[in-house]
Scaffold this motif. Structure first.
Motif, mmCIF file in Angstrom:
data_model
loop_
_atom_site.group_PDB
_atom_site.id
_atom_site.type_symbol
_atom_site.label_atom_id
_atom_site.label_comp_id
_atom_site.label_asym_id
_atom_site.label_seq_id
_atom_site.Cartn_x
_atom_site.Cartn_y
_atom_site.Cartn_z
ATOM 1 N N TYR A 1 0.847 -1.206 0.000
ATOM 2 C CA TYR A 1 0.000 0.000 0.000
ATOM 3 C C TYR A 1 0.881 1.254 0.000
ATOM 4 O O TYR A 1 0.694 2.167 -0.821
ATOM 5 N N LEU A 2 1.876 1.295 0.891
ATOM 6 C CA LEU A 2 2.764 2.462 0.967
ATOM 7 C C LEU A 2 3.507 2.677 -0.345
ATOM 8 O O LEU A 2 3.586 3.817 -0.845
ATOM 9 N N GLU B 1 1.256 3.869 -3.098
ATOM 10 C CA GLU B 1 0.782 5.230 -2.810
ATOM 11 C C GLU B 1 1.947 6.226 -2.749
ATOM 12 O O GLU B 1 1.752 7.391 -2.422
ATOM 13 N N SER B 2 3.154 5.724 -3.005
ATOM 14 C CA SER B 2 4.315 6.613 -3.095
ATOM 15 C C SER B 2 4.813 6.707 -4.534
ATOM 16 O O SER B 2 5.881 7.266 -4.792
ATOM 17 N N THR C 1 -1.280 9.574 2.355
ATOM 18 C CA THR C 1 -0.214 8.776 1.753
ATOM 19 C C THR C 1 0.885 9.751 1.340
ATOM 20 O O THR C 1 0.627 10.957 1.230
ATOM 21 N N PRO C 2 2.087 9.257 1.072
ATOM 22 C CA PRO C 2 3.140 10.195 0.670
ATOM 23 C C PRO C 2 2.747 11.105 -0.492
ATOM 24 O O PRO C 2 3.004 12.316 -0.449
ATOM 25 N N LEU C 3 2.083 10.560 -1.507
ATOM 26 C CA LEU C 3 1.747 11.410 -2.665
ATOM 27 C C LEU C 3 0.656 12.425 -2.357
ATOM 28 O O LEU C 3 0.715 13.564 -2.835
ATOM 29 N N ARG D 1 -4.009 3.012 8.353
ATOM 30 C CA ARG D 1 -3.502 2.056 7.364
ATOM 31 C C ARG D 1 -1.991 1.820 7.520
ATOM 32 O O ARG D 1 -1.334 1.343 6.605
ATOM 33 N N VAL E 1 0.610 3.726 7.747
ATOM 34 C CA VAL E 1 1.635 4.520 7.068
ATOM 35 C C VAL E 1 1.778 5.935 7.647
ATOM 36 O O VAL E 1 2.362 6.816 7.015
ATOM 37 N N ALA F 1 5.385 7.036 7.955
ATOM 38 C CA ALA F 1 5.958 7.218 6.614
ATOM 39 C C ALA F 1 5.506 8.564 6.053
ATOM 40 O O ALA F 1 6.283 9.263 5.392
#
Lengths: 318, 318
Positions: free
Chosen positions: A263-264, A267-268, B190-192, B218, B220, B223
């Motif tokens: 998932y990470l 989503e990156s 999320t990162p994005l 989730r 993250v 992160a």
């Protein structure tokens, strides 16, 4: 010092599933061989290609993995499969050489105390013995991932100098190992220790492929993945559902969780080749099989864009 | 687009403790006022200076926080304190103006559906009403942190365009808010999405201070903190022990955990002014008080350099 570049977005990242080895070995109740095969095949069906399936340790030491040969013979190899198993010594290498394996994961600890506790010999003796192990495996056409346990800290000694990790990596490279895997055995990895170890290895053993194996014992496993990506690493281990644990921390989680990692990564901006929905199915099968809750979060919450009914009652927003 | 720089190592990062508000409001059993004050003071004793202590919502809607005035009057303000509370409307602002507060957190959702569910009005009506709220607070010498809930996704609408988040941030800036806080209400950051929201706000509202409030629904959350740091953000919310939850995901975790965040920041080369050992004490006090296990990992495993007895029996290494 080499100046690593972050992994560019769009890059395919290798996610190596280690739950069937590092996770299952922590389960007290024997998991039937057919169930192990069913879980591995469910993981392959989600798009997983890289898997550490089992371990050729003594069946007396780890009865859970006594069925190593049967599991390896029973799984459906997907296209692009890269099947590995842990091998601690020459006896294990002889067993591995008879199986359909692409690579083998050897293991030595970066800390002397941990290596003596784990395999009852000094670090340099372990490394010396790997010469015959690696030769035997290469003769059988099997690649070697040189595992370095306690690479980011030792529960007995504390700080592990990055130079010690780099020295072992260099020795692995001299012995012909195709890669090294930095094992975060008791969850002591942090962004600064990860960066230091990677940079020390790049200096001591240029060109050697570096794999990262994090545990989430202190909650920062995926943050360490972000550091690994920033340092140019493209291969990460994880265990389905976050299987595993830590012998030193009751209730702490084990390996980073494969679904949460996938998932990470997705989503990156990275690709993994894995379908998250089907991976969640494999994780739920794993959870049902072992009979206790797993720490993974995505299996509880689902993918982020799952919609909810606006008529559902809300608690106060945050 | 502005090109943000990562936060340099050595920088002091602000960790704002929100457990007493965002965490406690999810607890079904009323926590005695004296216990709330004891926990807040234990957190201050560890070095926490920034805290969202309570909420001036209707006591009928959130009975857990009906003692807002008493808690604020009872806490020991440490040196450098920055005490905040949530205020949903003008009635809440009137109550807040009578208390010893440094700042107030207002809240509007970036998604129309979530805002209607949460406060029963369109987004633009919420923003229009904030003019009087912010004027009232500024008259009382209280700063305003403009909260934007569902900033990284909505459980009903799905994707929330970063332009919508930036538009609300710009409006907050026009109304005089000193900062905006991007709320990851149901753990969809999320990162994005974090990067996109930050960059859109920098474009639309240059100079506006951006705070990040992640949930770990989730897995993250930390992160996303790494992404925030890479984008130059220096203020993060977290809840002691990882208090809180998600109304849409049974068993999922709530806010990112303060101890895990402080551990990550310190192990990434940043300072926080917080002593981790004393913070863990405050988390254990919180866990004892609420009477159920909290999801934080560092409270289970301890700091990374805690030593273990080499005579302890080991399970197979990973």
């Amino acid at each position: 010092m080499s100046s690593p570049l972050p992994v560019p977005e769009g890059t395919r990242i290798t996610v190596c599933e280690v739950g069937p080895r590092d996770g299952f070995q922590n389960e007290k109740t024997f998991i039937p061989t057919a169930k192990k095969i069913e879980i591995a095949n469910a993981l392959f069906a989600s798009g997983v290609t890289h898997m550490q399936v089992t371990s050729f340790v003594s069946p007396r030491a780890v009865p859970q993995l006594a069925d190593a040969e049967e599991v390896l013979a029973g799984i459906d190899r997907p296209e692009g499969a890269w099947i590995t198993a842990l091998v601690p010594n020459l006896r294990g290498a002889e067993r591995a050489a008879q199986c359909a394996l692409d690579a083998v994961h050897t293991v030595v600890s970066a800390s002397e105390t941990h290596n003596r506790k784990n395999v009852n010999r000094p670090v340099d003796q372990s490394l010396a013995e790997f010469e015959a192990v690696i030769d035997r495996l290469h003769t059988a056409g099997i690649a070697v991932e040189g595992g370095i346990a306690t690479a980011f800290g030792c529960p007995f000694e504390g700080i592990v100098p990055p130079e010690q990790v780099a020295r072992i990596a260099r020795r692995y490279q001299e012995l012909g190992a195709e890669s090294v895997s930095l094992g975060d055995t008791t969850g002591m990895a942090t962004p600064l220790t990860v960066r230091a170890a990677i940079r020390a290895i790049r200096e001591a053993a240029p060109g050697l492929d570096i794999h990262l194996h994090f545990h989430n014992t202190r909650g920062v496993g995926l943050a360490c993945v972000m550091t690994g990506l920033a340092e140019g690493v493209t291969h990460f281990d994880a265990a389905v559902g976050g299987l595993g644990g830590c012998p030193f921390a009751a209730g702490a989680t084990g390996n980073i969780c494969t679904e949460d990692l996938v998932y990470l990564l997705q989503e990156s901006g990275y690709s993994t080749g894995i379908e998250l929905d089907r991976l969640i199915d494999a994780a739920l099968l794993t959870q049902d099989t072992i009979g206790h809750a797993l720490p993974g979060q995505v299996i509880k919450a689902g993918p982020r864009l799952k919609r909810h009914d606006p008529d559902q009652t809300l608690t106060a927003a945050g």
